[in-house]
Design a protein around this motif. Structure first.
Motif, PDB file in Angstrom:
ATOM      1  N   ARG A  58     -10.717 -14.774  13.686  1.00 41.50           N
ATOM      2  CA  ARG A  58     -11.846 -14.684  13.011  1.00 41.50           C
ATOM      3  C   ARG A  58     -13.332 -14.468  13.658  1.00 41.50           C
ATOM      4  O   ARG A  58     -14.191 -14.168  12.986  1.00 41.50           O
ATOM      5  N   PRO A  88     -12.932  -9.826  14.355  1.00 40.55           N
ATOM      6  CA  PRO A  88     -12.041  -9.162  13.217  1.00 40.55           C
ATOM      7  C   PRO A  88     -11.803  -7.452  13.609  1.00 40.55           C
ATOM      8  O   PRO A  88     -10.643  -6.983  13.035  1.00 40.55           O
ATOM      9  N   THR A  89     -12.832  -6.760  14.276  1.00 45.44           N
ATOM     10  CA  THR A  89     -12.479  -5.551  14.427  1.00 45.44           C
ATOM     11  C   THR A  89     -11.281  -5.393  15.598  1.00 45.44           C
ATOM     12  O   THR A  89     -10.384  -4.312  15.178  1.00 45.44           O
ATOM     13  N   ARG A 107     -19.247  -3.427   8.563  1.00 39.40           N
ATOM     14  CA  ARG A 107     -18.145  -3.057   7.607  1.00 39.40           C
ATOM     15  C   ARG A 107     -16.896  -3.930   8.000  1.00 39.40           C
ATOM     16  O   ARG A 107     -16.526  -3.778   9.004  1.00 39.40           O
ATOM     17  N   ALA A 108     -16.135  -4.821   7.117  1.00 36.09           N
ATOM     18  CA  ALA A 108     -15.107  -5.210   7.385  1.00 36.09           C
ATOM     19  C   ALA A 108     -13.901  -4.180   7.524  1.00 36.09           C
ATOM     20  O   ALA A 108     -13.037  -4.605   8.375  1.00 36.09           O
ATOM     21  N   THR A 109     -13.935  -3.250   6.912  1.00 40.63           N
ATOM     22  CA  THR A 109     -12.852  -2.199   7.076  1.00 40.63           C
ATOM     23  C   THR A 109     -13.493  -0.954   6.989  1.00 40.63           C
ATOM     24  O   THR A 109     -14.702  -0.693   6.779  1.00 40.63           O
TER      25      THR A 109
END
Length: 229
Positions: free
Chosen positions: A156, A159-160, A208-210
Motif C-alpha cells: 500500500r 503501489p507502482t 495514475r494508479a494504472t
C-alpha cells in the motif's frame, strides 16, 4: 634510501640551494652519513605519489631556510599518514577462523600502502569475493530477501512497484518498462493524469494508479517483438 641515493639527493639540493654544498671531503662524508641515518626508512620515490625531489623542491620554494634531513623525513611521514587515513582495509582472503593469517594479511596490506607499494583502498568492502555460496542458495530458496508478509504490508505504500512485481510474476508485460506516449512519463515512472484544457494545453499532474491503455499496448507489442526475434 641507500648511500648512492643520498648522494644524488644532496647533489640535487646543491643545485637548488648552493648554501647546502659541502666542499671538504670530510664534511661531505659526514653530511651523507647524517642524511642516511635520518632517511634510512624514507624511499627515494614510489609508484604512488611520493618523490623525494618534489618534497625538496617544495621546501626550497616555501622556506627561506636550508633544508635539513628532518624536513624530508617529516614530509614522508605526513605523506604516509595521509595515505593510511584514506585507506580502508579490504576484507582479507584468509580464513576468518585463522586469526593469525587474517591479521597478517591486513598488516601486509597496510604496510604496502604505507610504503607506497600499493594505492589506498578508499572504498569500504564488506565482502571480498561476492556473496558466499550458502547465501546464494538461501536466496534461491526463498526468492527474495524480503519476507512475503513484509512485502504484502509494503504494497500500500508503493503501489507502482507492487504492480510491476505482480506483472513480472504473472507473465503480464510490464507497462512501465516503456515510455508512455500519452502522458510522456519516462520508462520506470508511473503515468500521470493528463487532461486537455479548452485552449489545447495539457493540464494535471496527479499519479495514475494504472498505466494508460496505450502504454500497456506498447509494452505488449514490445514483448511480442522480443519473442519473435
Amino acid at each position: 634510501m641507500e648511500r648512492n641515493e643520498i648522494a644524488a639527493v644532496l647533489a640535487y639540493i646543491g643545485r637548488l640551494d648552493p648554501r647546502t654544498i659541502r666542499t671538504g671531503t670530510g664534511e661531505a662524508r659526514d653530511q651523507i652519513a647524517q642524511w642516511q641515518e635520518l632517511l634510512d626508512d624514507v624511499p627515494f620515490a614510489t609508484d604512488h605519489g611520493w618523490d623525494v625531489r618534489e618534497a625538496i623542491r617544495s621546501h626550497v620554494l616555501d622556506s627561506p631556510y636550508p633544508i635539513l634531513p628532518v624536513d624530508v623525513a617529516r614530509k614522508w611521514r605526513a605523506h604516509r599518514r595521509d595515505r593510511l587515513d584514506r585507506h580502508t582495509d579490504p576484507t582479507p582472503a584468509a580464513d576468518p577462523d585463522d586469526p593469525a593469517a587474517w591479521r597478517a594479511e591486513l598488516l601486509r596490506s597496510r604496510n604496502a600502502v604505507a610504503a607506497g607499494l600499493a594505492a589506498p583502498s578508499t572504498h569500504q568492502q564488506i565482502t571480498s569475493g561476492g556473496r558466499s555460496r550458502d547465501i546464494e542458495e538461501r536466496l534461491r530458496e526463498i526468492g527474495s530477501c524480503i519476507p512475503p508478509a513484509v512485502r504484502a504490508e509494503l504494497t500500500r505504500y508503493r503501489p507502482t512497484r507492487a504492480a510491476r512485481e505482480a506483472a513480472g510474476t504473472s507473465g503480464v508485460p510490464d507497462a512501465l518498462s516503456v515510455r508512455c506516449e500519452w502522458c510522456h512519463a519516462p520508462a520506470g515512472a508511473p503515468c500521470r493524469q493528463r487532461r486537455t484544457s479548452p485552449d489545447g494545453t495539457a493540464r494535471g499532474n496527479a499519479v495514475r494508479a494504472t498505466p494508460h491503455p496505450s502504454r500497456i499496448d506498447l509494452a505488449i507489442a514490445r514483448l511480442d517483438r522480443q519473442h519473435s526475434a
